[in-house]
Design a protein around this motif. Structure first.
Motif, short mmCIF file in Angstrom:
data_model
loop_
_atom_site.label_atom_id
_atom_site.label_comp_id
_atom_site.label_asym_id
_atom_site.label_seq_id
_atom_site.Cartn_x
_atom_site.Cartn_y
_atom_site.Cartn_z
N ASP A 264 -6.66 -14.76 46.50
CA ASP A 264 -7.42 -13.56 46.18
C ASP A 264 -8.70 -13.55 47.01
N LEU A 265 -9.39 -12.42 47.01
CA LEU A 265 -10.53 -12.27 47.91
C LEU A 265 -11.71 -13.13 47.51
N ASN A 266 -11.65 -13.73 46.33
CA ASN A 266 -12.69 -14.67 45.92
C ASN A 266 -12.38 -16.11 46.32
N GLY A 267 -11.22 -16.32 46.93
CA GLY A 267 -10.90 -17.65 47.43
C GLY A 267 -10.00 -18.47 46.54
N TYR A 268 -9.49 -17.90 45.46
CA TYR A 268 -8.61 -18.65 44.57
C TYR A 268 -7.16 -18.53 45.03
N VAL A 269 -6.49 -19.65 45.13
CA VAL A 269 -5.09 -19.66 45.55
C VAL A 269 -4.22 -19.18 44.38
N GLU A 270 -3.50 -18.09 44.59
CA GLU A 270 -2.60 -17.57 43.56
C GLU A 270 -1.24 -18.25 43.60
N TRP A 271 -0.73 -18.49 44.82
CA TRP A 271 0.50 -19.26 44.95
C TRP A 271 0.66 -19.77 46.37
N VAL A 272 1.47 -20.81 46.50
CA VAL A 272 1.83 -21.40 47.79
C VAL A 272 3.34 -21.55 47.82
N ARG A 273 3.98 -21.05 48.88
CA ARG A 273 5.43 -21.15 48.99
C ARG A 273 5.81 -21.62 50.39
N THR A 274 6.75 -22.54 50.46
CA THR A 274 7.25 -23.02 51.74
C THR A 274 8.70 -22.58 51.91
N ILE A 275 9.09 -22.34 53.15
CA ILE A 275 10.46 -21.98 53.50
C ILE A 275 10.88 -22.88 54.64
N ASP A 276 12.00 -23.57 54.46
CA ASP A 276 12.50 -24.49 55.47
C ASP A 276 13.75 -23.87 56.11
N LEU A 277 13.55 -23.18 57.24
CA LEU A 277 14.66 -22.52 57.90
C LEU A 277 15.66 -23.53 58.46
N ILE A 278 15.15 -24.59 59.08
CA ILE A 278 16.00 -25.63 59.65
C ILE A 278 15.41 -26.97 59.23
N PRO A 279 16.08 -27.71 58.37
CA PRO A 279 15.54 -28.99 57.92
C PRO A 279 15.25 -29.93 59.10
N PHE A 280 14.16 -30.65 58.96
CA PHE A 280 13.75 -31.69 59.91
C PHE A 280 13.25 -31.13 61.25
N ARG A 281 13.04 -29.81 61.33
CA ARG A 281 12.39 -29.24 62.51
C ARG A 281 11.18 -28.44 62.05
N GLN A 282 10.10 -28.52 62.82
CA GLN A 282 8.88 -27.83 62.44
C GLN A 282 9.01 -26.32 62.68
N GLU A 283 8.45 -25.55 61.74
CA GLU A 283 8.45 -24.10 61.84
C GLU A 283 7.02 -23.60 61.71
N HIS A 284 6.53 -22.99 62.77
CA HIS A 284 5.15 -22.51 62.84
C HIS A 284 5.13 -21.00 62.79
N ILE A 285 4.46 -20.41 61.80
CA ILE A 285 4.25 -18.97 61.77
C ILE A 285 3.15 -18.63 62.76
N MET A 286 3.49 -17.86 63.78
CA MET A 286 2.52 -17.51 64.81
C MET A 286 2.02 -16.07 64.69
N GLY A 287 2.60 -15.30 63.81
CA GLY A 287 2.14 -13.94 63.57
C GLY A 287 2.64 -13.47 62.22
N LEU A 288 1.79 -12.80 61.46
CA LEU A 288 2.13 -12.38 60.10
C LEU A 288 1.56 -10.98 59.88
N VAL A 289 2.40 -10.05 59.38
CA VAL A 289 1.92 -8.70 59.08
C VAL A 289 2.42 -8.29 57.70
N VAL A 290 1.64 -7.46 57.03
CA VAL A 290 2.11 -6.74 55.85
C VAL A 290 2.57 -5.38 56.33
#
Length: 469
Positions: free
Chosen positions: A73-99
């Protein structure tokens, strides 16, 4: 006196409990510098987006070997954290994110490393139902980098900007909004000579404008900042121009980000204007018409060495730029200019010995303005363990905080005399990528420790923070 001391200490303890537990939703978090991570994990924040109501931030990055999405939220409180593992044992970096225009999250990134590249992924996600709508892996002919993602107008398809390494071309893939399939009519590779890549792209009045780096030769001293206007249907350039140094001069210049305001393009870029160094670099801002006519170029010498720029956004009566030093002291820097390039204010932020964004190049969406404040994300390394950094400031870059170094700096712009910005002709050909449907694991709910949250918004809190810190 003893009673007063106990009273102040009690107030401080109560304030700290509210900060750590997140039970208070007061306005005490008017500005903050927060660090989230795990003791030995790999946690990096790469891209920010604000939800459609400007009520919360989404942070995209990496947590260990999975991509991570965080809602704050805009006050800095984490509402939730979610991870998605597209390919196990390989790193996945989000380089761009849009709503997107329907409130869904769309992201593009790298399956591999930010140093060596890899294959490209994209996905679309419903944050309310916690459902991945589609996920794809795109495998080019060689390792590639993903430099960002945009929505092609409200309700339009998505465009991801990539940089295959062999041949080393700039690439754009158009992705079907509903399925993630590649739309071949638009998807193209763009090449001038060698070492070509996109840094940022905007959709404006039914056309696309992009910046990045094209090389008018095969040596490192032939790299130039460019702006290109693309037909939104075919992907074919209407025009492309490069500069600000002519072809008979050595220069290594990288376009990072651009914004369009009042039919005028403002682009930020960086590099060595007199040679081919990747270390002796400075930051530049250019003002250009929609027809590619150069208005002015100015240089912005930052304190420290190896100056680098990441993003420019519109803000009030001007533009705010996120920049940094890529070597010690590796500080993060915000500064604001007006429409003529004059610096209105400039501040630096230093939390650890290595405050950074990404190793090299640009990542889209690290800086934004929402609900009357500025936000940016980065990562901070200590003993080889990176952590996600989220910073909120007021519209002049201020944080009422004494626990980190946050200070005013001086940046004196230098007008570039006799710059050149000239047209070139690109080789344009269809992109070739294999598309692999991914059935990712259900997003995993996880958590991040709040390693550092130091913010004060009142005189009493400032006094207490000074005493304790």
């Amino acid at each position: 006196m003893q009673l007063k001391t106990r009273f102040l200490l009690t107030l401080f303890i109560i304030a700290c409990v509210f900060v750590v537990t997140g039970l208070s939703q007061s306005d005490c978090h008017s500005a903050y510098y927060s660090v989230f991570g795990s003791a030995f994990g790999q946690d990096k924040g790469y891209s920010l987006a604000v939800d459609e109501n400007e009520s919360a931030l989404y942070v995209g990055g990496i947590k260990d070997d999975s991509l991570v999405l965080i809602r704050i939220d805009l006050n800095g409180y984490v509402e939730w954290v979610r991870t998605i593992d597209l390919i196990p044992f390989r790193q996945e970096h989000i380089m761009g994110l849009v709503v997107d225009s329907e409130g869904m999250l769309a992201a593009g990134g790298i399956i591999g490393t930010t140093e060596g590249g890899g294959s490209i992924f994209a996905f679309r996600y419903n944050p309310l139902s916690d459902q991945v709508l589609w996920a794809k892996e795109y495998t080019p002919q060689s390792n590639s980098y993903c430099n960002g993602i945009i929505e092609k107008g409200s309700g339009g398809n998505f465009l991801i900007m990539n940089n295959p390494q062999n041949p080393n071309n700039a690439e754009i893939l158009e992705l079907n909004r509903t399925t993630g399939a590649v739309v071949p009519q638009f998807s193209k590779n763009y090449s001038l000579q060698n070492s070509d890549s996109f840094g940022d792209m905007v959709f404006y009045e039914n056309s696309l404008y992009a910046t990045g780096r094209f090389s008018e030769g095969f040596d490192q001293g032939s790299m130039r900042h460019f702006i290109v206007k693309l037909n939104q249907t075919s992907g074919v350039p209407d025009w492309v121009k490069i500069g600000h140094r002519s072809a008979n001069n050595d220069a290594r210049l990288y376009g990072a980000s651009l914004k369009i305001l009042n039919d005028t393009i403002y682009s930020v870029y960086m590099g060595d204007e007199n040679g081919s160094s990747i270390d002796d670099t400075e930051v530049f801002i250019q003002k250009t018409t929609l027809d590619g006519d150069l208005v002015w170029v100015k240089k912005y010498p930052l304190p420290g060495a190896n100056d680098w720029a990441d993003e420019i956004i519109t803000s009030g009566n001007g533009f705010v730029v996120l920049a940094r030093n890529r070597v010690a002291p590796s500080d993060l820097i915000l500064f604001k200019i007006d429409h003529e390039g004059r610096v209105l204010w400039a501040r630096k932020f230093d939390y650890s010995g290595n405050d950074n964004t990404i190793s090299i190049g640009s990542t889209q969406g690290q800086l934004l303005e929402a609900n009357g404040s500025l936000y940016f994300t980065a990562y901070s390394e200590s003993s080889g363990s990176p952590d996600i950094v989220i910073v909120k400031t007021d519209l002049e870059g201020n944080i009422s905080d004494t626990c980190i170094e946050n200070s005013t700096i001086s940046i004196v712009p230098v007008s570039i005399q006799n710059p050149t910005f000239y047209p070139v002709t690109l080789s344009v050909f269809d992109a070739s990528n294999n598309v692999i449907n991914k059935t990712p694991m259900q997003p995993k709910k996880t958590s991040l420790d709040s390693k550092f949250l130091c913010e004060r918004s009142s005189t009493l809190e400032t006094f207490l923070s000074q005493t304790i810190c």
